[in-house]
Design a protein around this motif. Sequence first.
Motif, mmCIF file in Angstrom:
data_model
loop_
_atom_site.group_PDB
_atom_site.id
_atom_site.type_symbol
_atom_site.label_atom_id
_atom_site.label_comp_id
_atom_site.label_asym_id
_atom_site.label_seq_id
_atom_site.Cartn_x
_atom_site.Cartn_y
_atom_site.Cartn_z
ATOM 1 N N ASN A 34 11.535 14.741 -6.254
ATOM 2 C CA ASN A 34 10.957 15.812 -5.674
ATOM 3 C C ASN A 34 10.531 15.812 -4.390
ATOM 4 O OD1 ASN A 34 8.151 17.195 -5.106
ATOM 5 N ND2 ASN A 34 7.542 17.050 -7.170
ATOM 6 N N LEU A 35 11.171 17.201 -3.694
ATOM 7 C CA LEU A 35 11.292 16.988 -2.303
ATOM 8 C C LEU A 35 9.871 17.297 -1.527
ATOM 9 C CD1 LEU A 35 14.328 19.152 -1.578
ATOM 10 C CD2 LEU A 35 14.345 16.957 -1.576
ATOM 11 N N ASP A 36 9.009 17.860 -2.296
ATOM 12 C CA ASP A 36 7.512 17.891 -1.712
ATOM 13 C C ASP A 36 6.910 16.365 -1.544
ATOM 14 O OD1 ASP A 36 7.761 20.712 -1.386
ATOM 15 O OD2 ASP A 36 6.749 21.016 -3.310
ATOM 16 N N SER A 37 7.362 15.616 -2.550
ATOM 17 C CA SER A 37 6.687 14.141 -2.470
ATOM 18 C C SER A 37 7.661 13.587 -1.389
ATOM 19 C CB SER A 37 7.027 13.623 -3.972
ATOM 20 O OG SER A 37 6.349 14.326 -5.011
ATOM 21 N N ARG A 38 8.773 13.647 -1.499
ATOM 22 C CA ARG A 38 9.470 12.837 -0.587
ATOM 23 C C ARG A 38 8.917 13.162 0.967
ATOM 24 N NH1 ARG A 38 14.434 10.590 -2.007
ATOM 25 N NH2 ARG A 38 15.220 11.032 0.021
ATOM 26 N N ALA A 39 8.727 14.670 1.267
ATOM 27 C CA ALA A 39 8.013 15.075 2.342
ATOM 28 C C ALA A 39 6.578 14.350 2.697
ATOM 29 C CB ALA A 39 8.070 16.669 2.657
ATOM 30 N N TYR A 40 5.799 14.533 1.845
ATOM 31 C CA TYR A 40 4.714 13.727 1.991
ATOM 32 C C TYR A 40 4.536 12.357 2.111
ATOM 33 C CZ TYR A 40 0.106 12.018 0.305
ATOM 34 O OH TYR A 40 -1.160 11.316 0.448
ATOM 35 N N GLY A 41 5.558 11.663 1.591
ATOM 36 C CA GLY A 41 5.644 10.402 1.646
ATOM 37 C C GLY A 41 6.001 9.877 3.175
ATOM 38 N N ALA A 42 7.013 10.879 3.507
ATOM 39 C CA ALA A 42 7.648 10.397 5.003
ATOM 40 C C ALA A 42 6.568 10.812 6.007
ATOM 41 C CB ALA A 42 8.867 11.383 5.267
ATOM 42 N N ARG A 43 5.740 11.821 5.819
ATOM 43 C CA ARG A 43 4.574 12.057 6.643
ATOM 44 C C ARG A 43 3.693 11.145 6.683
ATOM 45 N NH1 ARG A 43 5.479 17.574 4.921
ATOM 46 N NH2 ARG A 43 3.648 17.121 3.277
ATOM 47 N N SER A 44 3.310 10.799 5.556
ATOM 48 C CA SER A 44 2.280 9.644 5.492
ATOM 49 C C SER A 44 2.622 8.374 6.086
ATOM 50 C CB SER A 44 2.076 9.317 4.014
ATOM 51 O OG SER A 44 1.508 10.223 3.264
ATOM 52 N N LEU A 45 4.035 8.018 6.229
ATOM 53 C CA LEU A 45 4.377 6.603 6.742
ATOM 54 C C LEU A 45 4.472 7.015 8.446
ATOM 55 C CD1 LEU A 45 5.483 4.073 6.214
ATOM 56 C CD2 LEU A 45 7.976 5.118 6.720
ATOM 57 N N GLN A 46 4.664 8.217 8.619
ATOM 58 C CA GLN A 46 4.888 8.549 10.194
ATOM 59 C C GLN A 46 3.327 8.563 10.490
ATOM 60 O OE1 GLN A 46 3.585 11.345 12.082
ATOM 61 N NE2 GLN A 46 4.541 10.598 13.812
ATOM 62 N N GLN A 47 2.503 8.942 9.999
ATOM 63 C CA GLN A 47 0.984 9.042 10.392
ATOM 64 C C GLN A 47 0.306 7.477 10.470
ATOM 65 O OE1 GLN A 47 -0.851 11.751 7.536
ATOM 66 N NE2 GLN A 47 0.219 13.556 8.343
ATOM 67 N N ARG A 48 0.835 6.782 9.427
ATOM 68 C CA ARG A 48 0.402 5.302 9.513
ATOM 69 C C ARG A 48 0.864 4.403 10.673
ATOM 70 N NH1 ARG A 48 0.181 3.231 3.734
ATOM 71 N NH2 ARG A 48 -2.064 3.877 3.985
ATOM 72 N N TRP A 49 2.205 4.921 11.105
ATOM 73 C CA TRP A 49 2.840 4.356 12.186
ATOM 74 C C TRP A 49 3.329 5.100 13.191
ATOM 75 C CZ3 TRP A 49 2.387 -1.137 11.962
ATOM 76 C CH2 TRP A 49 2.293 -1.696 10.592
ATOM 77 N N PRO A 50 2.372 5.616 13.934
ATOM 78 C CA PRO A 50 2.938 6.775 14.944
ATOM 79 C C PRO A 50 3.488 5.920 16.113
ATOM 80 C CG PRO A 50 0.564 6.239 15.126
ATOM 81 C CD PRO A 50 0.899 5.485 13.678
ATOM 82 N N GLY A 51 4.448 6.705 16.793
ATOM 83 C CA GLY A 51 5.150 5.803 17.775
ATOM 84 C C GLY A 51 6.270 4.992 17.263
ATOM 85 N N ILE A 52 6.429 4.743 16.012
ATOM 86 C CA ILE A 52 7.379 3.828 15.213
ATOM 87 C C ILE A 52 8.288 4.401 14.288
ATOM 88 C CG2 ILE A 52 7.497 1.683 13.998
ATOM 89 C CD1 ILE A 52 5.152 0.628 15.193
ATOM 90 N N VAL A 53 7.514 5.399 13.579
ATOM 91 C CA VAL A 53 8.444 6.136 12.519
ATOM 92 C C VAL A 53 8.377 7.341 13.165
ATOM 93 C CG1 VAL A 53 8.263 6.918 10.045
ATOM 94 C CG2 VAL A 53 7.552 4.530 10.680
ATOM 95 N N GLU A 54 9.562 8.176 12.733
ATOM 96 C CA GLU A 54 9.655 9.393 13.011
ATOM 97 C C GLU A 54 10.147 10.266 11.684
ATOM 98 O OE1 GLU A 54 11.597 9.101 17.520
ATOM 99 O OE2 GLU A 54 12.915 8.804 15.774
ATOM 100 N N ARG A 104 0.916 -1.202 -0.150
ATOM 101 C CA ARG A 104 -0.153 -0.008 0.043
ATOM 102 C C ARG A 104 0.813 1.173 0.040
ATOM 103 N NH1 ARG A 104 -2.344 -0.348 6.353
ATOM 104 N NH2 ARG A 104 -0.157 -0.135 7.571
ATOM 105 N N GLY A 105 0.416 2.234 -0.438
ATOM 106 C CA GLY A 105 1.106 3.626 -0.464
ATOM 107 C C GLY A 105 0.599 4.858 0.327
ATOM 108 N N PRO A 106 0.819 5.823 -0.110
ATOM 109 C CA PRO A 106 1.543 6.357 -1.375
ATOM 110 C C PRO A 106 2.859 5.990 -1.569
ATOM 111 C CG PRO A 106 1.117 8.137 -0.064
ATOM 112 C CD PRO A 106 0.657 7.293 0.758
ATOM 113 N N TRP A 107 3.744 6.028 -0.474
ATOM 114 C CA TRP A 107 5.140 6.010 -0.468
ATOM 115 C C TRP A 107 5.719 5.206 0.622
ATOM 116 C CZ3 TRP A 107 9.119 9.271 -2.801
ATOM 117 C CH2 TRP A 107 8.840 9.652 -3.856
#
Length: 277
Positions: free
Chosen positions: A211-231, A165-168
């Motif tokens: 694309n730095l905006d895409s990378r930032a969005y991808g990192a935030r999306s992963l952190q939101q999906r795994w709070p407390g695990i991904v920073e 699953r995505g997006p990143w």
Amino acid sequence: MDNNTYPIYVISKGRADCCYSSICLQRSNVKHLVVVEPQEFDEYKKNMPEVEYLVTPFSNLNQRSIPVRNFIWNHSVNNGDLRHWCVDDNIRKWRYFNGHERIEVNPLTGFQVVEELTHRFLNIGISGPAYTFFTLPRQNLPPFRKNCHVYSCMLIRNDLPFRWRGPWNEDVDLNLQSIAIKQCTLQVNAITCDKSATMTMKGGNSADYQNLDSRAYGARSLQQRWPGIVELVNKYGRPHFHVKDGWQMFRDIPLSKNMDHIPKSFNLKLTSKELER
């Protein structure tokens, strides 16, 4: 040499003239499928006419590699396989790491060793070789490490109750999904792969990574999906994700030994051809 147990899928896009993983596998006569989208099939066929292809029923979905990864998973399930190999197209070599040297091996040997280690346990969800650039000579590394990242060359258990699953950062997410249900991941240090560094090749997801905006969005999306695990962290001037404690929070999830499995040994010999490399 015997074949490996599970099907090998090399997923590729925009790299008809530089699909390095397939080129390496062809050189050693390792059976595999190159998975391409229909609009690129003719170009791939022109550059690699001897390869067996699997053409996707979709094209340009603008969802990065997630649809094709799930497509090959379902293809393997429909063929009755217990696991499948999902291999990125930017791997030039496979190696055996003995703690002192990183010696090129027939990639089939690499696949067989990883499969053998996987069969020794009952609860391996994902396994695969480490990256060569993480295995430095004279490093005191164990033959494998459990419950951490396995990227780019992944042996995936087909009956896992989830999909890509995505997006990143879909590979990180898949590893975490597996560990979350105590299906361990196994990064094999004894076998490594020479993967090209991200953003050093055309095609694939290179444009997205730049694309730095895409990378930032991808990192935030992963952190939101795994709070407390991904920073969220800043690395090399770019937004990036970081799994807390370097995945050490999962070290206590145990491997379950397969008592019915008869271990297989590999008698690897250094040839004069390999000594010249």
